[in-house]
Write a protein that holds these residues in place. Structure first.
Motif, mmCIF file in Angstrom:
data_model
loop_
_atom_site.group_PDB
_atom_site.id
_atom_site.type_symbol
_atom_site.label_atom_id
_atom_site.label_comp_id
_atom_site.label_asym_id
_atom_site.label_seq_id
_atom_site.Cartn_x
_atom_site.Cartn_y
_atom_site.Cartn_z
ATOM 1 N N LEU A 272 0.831 -1.210 0.000
ATOM 2 C CA LEU A 272 0.000 0.000 0.000
ATOM 3 C C LEU A 272 0.866 1.261 0.000
ATOM 4 N N GLN A 310 -10.370 -10.277 -8.993
ATOM 5 C CA GLN A 310 -10.334 -9.109 -8.118
ATOM 6 C C GLN A 310 -9.668 -7.925 -8.814
ATOM 7 N N ALA A 314 -11.359 -4.424 -9.996
ATOM 8 C CA ALA A 314 -10.825 -3.152 -9.505
ATOM 9 C C ALA A 314 -10.535 -2.208 -10.670
ATOM 10 N N LEU A 328 -9.282 3.678 -4.703
ATOM 11 C CA LEU A 328 -9.524 2.808 -3.557
ATOM 12 C C LEU A 328 -9.698 1.364 -4.004
ATOM 13 N N ALA A 329 -10.316 1.170 -5.166
ATOM 14 C CA ALA A 329 -10.481 -0.195 -5.682
ATOM 15 C C ALA A 329 -9.128 -0.819 -5.987
ATOM 16 N N ALA A 331 -6.353 -0.086 -4.434
ATOM 17 C CA ALA A 331 -5.762 -0.398 -3.131
ATOM 18 C C ALA A 331 -6.330 -1.698 -2.573
ATOM 19 N N GLN A 332 -7.620 -1.895 -2.755
ATOM 20 C CA GLN A 332 -8.257 -3.132 -2.278
ATOM 21 C C GLN A 332 -7.676 -4.343 -2.981
ATOM 22 N N ALA A 333 -7.457 -4.215 -4.290
ATOM 23 C CA ALA A 333 -6.881 -5.327 -5.047
ATOM 24 C C ALA A 333 -5.463 -5.625 -4.572
ATOM 25 N N ILE A 335 -4.207 -5.165 -1.585
ATOM 26 C CA ILE A 335 -4.291 -5.868 -0.289
ATOM 27 C C ILE A 335 -4.628 -7.343 -0.508
ATOM 28 N N TYR A 336 -5.594 -7.606 -1.393
ATOM 29 C CA TYR A 336 -6.004 -8.992 -1.671
ATOM 30 C C TYR A 336 -4.819 -9.796 -2.204
#
Length: 440
Positions: A272, A310, A314, A328-329, A331-333, A335-336
């Motif tokens: 991140l 994912q 995103a 943000l999408a 960033a979510q990917a 993390i996954y």
């Protein structure tokens, strides 16, 4: 405007009489030896230099980003090979214009003069238009030099690619851009009013594009300043965000490497951080979306098949929301991906299979898995002995599907992590059945 390269000598009196000329035009190379940033092609042992020294120049496809010398090298090739240079753009040229170009080339060819036809954005021609080049390439009427920013493997016909050699041109590196910047100042007769940090920021703004750098230099050189401008003032005046990845001035490819390795190392916090650093530095989120998706197939693969989905979701979310919400999408990917089980088994298997395919040449499939649509092919044994797996015990025949002269190879070795643990069990089960069928 033609692609950029290295500098040429200062303009002569005759050149000046033509009126004002952009800096990029004034610094156009006049010989291949003046081109910078492409030593792998034009250096003493460069592939293009070797072709020229041998007196054997095939049709060529130059693949590379904007501003690295594609047009310039093509023009200089015509000078060095004594060919008549013709330049067209696929964007503005239709079939009638192409016919005129080919007809003129035929007349020159009949009179003993060759033609180097440079086609900019050649990937924009459709299949029929690309096919139109083939007979003129084959009979020597033209030497085709095409330029494209897109992957030729995807955008150009196989027939054209088989008759041409693809040469990759690189982004200009820091050394080449510094050299270009120094020679631009020599041509202008002045030093740019920038601090050392701002000077580096100006170079980074060009992002490997020589033409873009000279356009920026020309703007900065026209400013009247009382003192050298710092990075912030430079970015404000140019209305462009300076590269601010960190205080050490690392280029974006170093940061994408840091992001990739943090994901591979299962560290979501570090991943991140590097994602945020790139976004703050002005990196294109779409570039990040592409690279994040690549990470999912290269480092996670079938250990978690949902990882790729994912990333694609995103990416699509970003396209719908835009910036900054869509980031943000991404960033979510990230993390996954960082927390997903890791495997490069599919990536390694693909590379190994490509190497094997290249080394084994044109070995045909075994006849029992080849179709036999004609009587003659049936008589030759095509399709004979094929075992329909659905009719076999356990739905598995265990037949050989590799070329008979090659023998069985093993490329895919799943790991004991994530979903690949289950795939490994299936693979081992099939291998056991295969041995059992062979013994039987």
């Amino acid at each position: 405007m033609p692609d950029l390269f290295d500098t040429a000598p200062a303009a002569t009196t005759a050149d000046t009489a033509r009126g004002p000329r952009p800096l990029a035009d004034r610094l156009r190379p006049r010989a291949l030896s003046e081109v910078i940033g492409q030593d792998h092609l034009l250096g003493p042992e460069g592939s293009l230099r070797v072709m020229l020294d041998a007196g054997s120049l095939p049709s060529l496809i130059f693949w590379g980003p904007p501003g690295v010398g594609k047009t310039t090298i093509a023009r200089l090739l015509a000078d060095e090979t004594d060919l008549h240079f013709v330049q067209i753009s696929a964007i503005f040229t239709g079939v009638p214009e192409l016919r005129k170009v080919f007809e003129a080339a035929r007349h020159r060819h009949a009179n003993g003069q060759g033609t180097l036809l440079f086609v900019d954005e050649i990937h924009r021609f459709n299949k029929a238009q690309q096919d139109g080049f083939l007979p003129h390439m084959e009979d020597g009427t033209i030497l085709l030099v095409g330029a494209t920013t897109e992957n030729p493997s995807f955008e150009l016909n196989a027939a054209v690619l088989s008759r041409a050699q693809v040469l990759v041109l690189n982004l200009l590196d820091e050394g080449a851009l510094d050299q270009l910047l120094e020679r631009a100042e020599l041509e202008l007769g002045k030093t740019l009013p920038l601090t050392p940090e701002a000077r580096h920021a100006l170079r980074d703004m060009a992002d490997g594009d020589g033409r873009a750098l000279l356009n920026l230099v020309e703007q900065v050189a026209a400013w009247e300043t009382g003192a050298p401008l710092d990075t912030s003032a430079l970015a404000h005046r140019l209305q462009r965000r300076a590269a601010q990845y960190d205080k050490s001035g690392e280029a974006h490819y170093n940061l994408i490497s840091a992001l990739h390795k943090s994901v591979r190392g299962s560290d979501p916090d570090a991943a991140l951080y590097w994602l945020a650093r790139m976004l703050e530095g002005g990196e294109d989120p779409r570039f990040l979306a592409r690279r994040i998706t690549r990470m999912s197939v290269e480092d996670i693969g079938l250990a978690d098949p949902q990882a790729q989905r994912q990333c694609l979701d995103a990416w699509e979310t970003f396209e719908r929301l835009g910036s900054p919400e869509g980031e943000l999408a991404l960033a979510q990917a990230v993390i996954y991906l960082a927390l997903a089980p890791k495997s490069n088994a599919a990536y390694t298997a693909y590379k190994d299979s490509r190497a094997s395919a290249k080394s084994t040449g044109s070995l045909p499939p075994p006849k029992h898995i080849m179709n036999a649509p004609t009587k003659m092919m049936k008589e030759q044994g095509y399709g004979a002995g094929y075992a329909y797996d659905h009719d076999a015990e356990d739905g598995f025949s265990g037949q050989n599907y590799f070329p008979e002269r090659m023998g069985r190879a093993h490329f895919y070795h799943p790991v004991e992590r994530g979903f690949e643990r289950d795939l490994k069990k299936r693979l081992d089960w099939f291998e056991g059945l295969r041995k059992k069928r062979q013994r039987g």
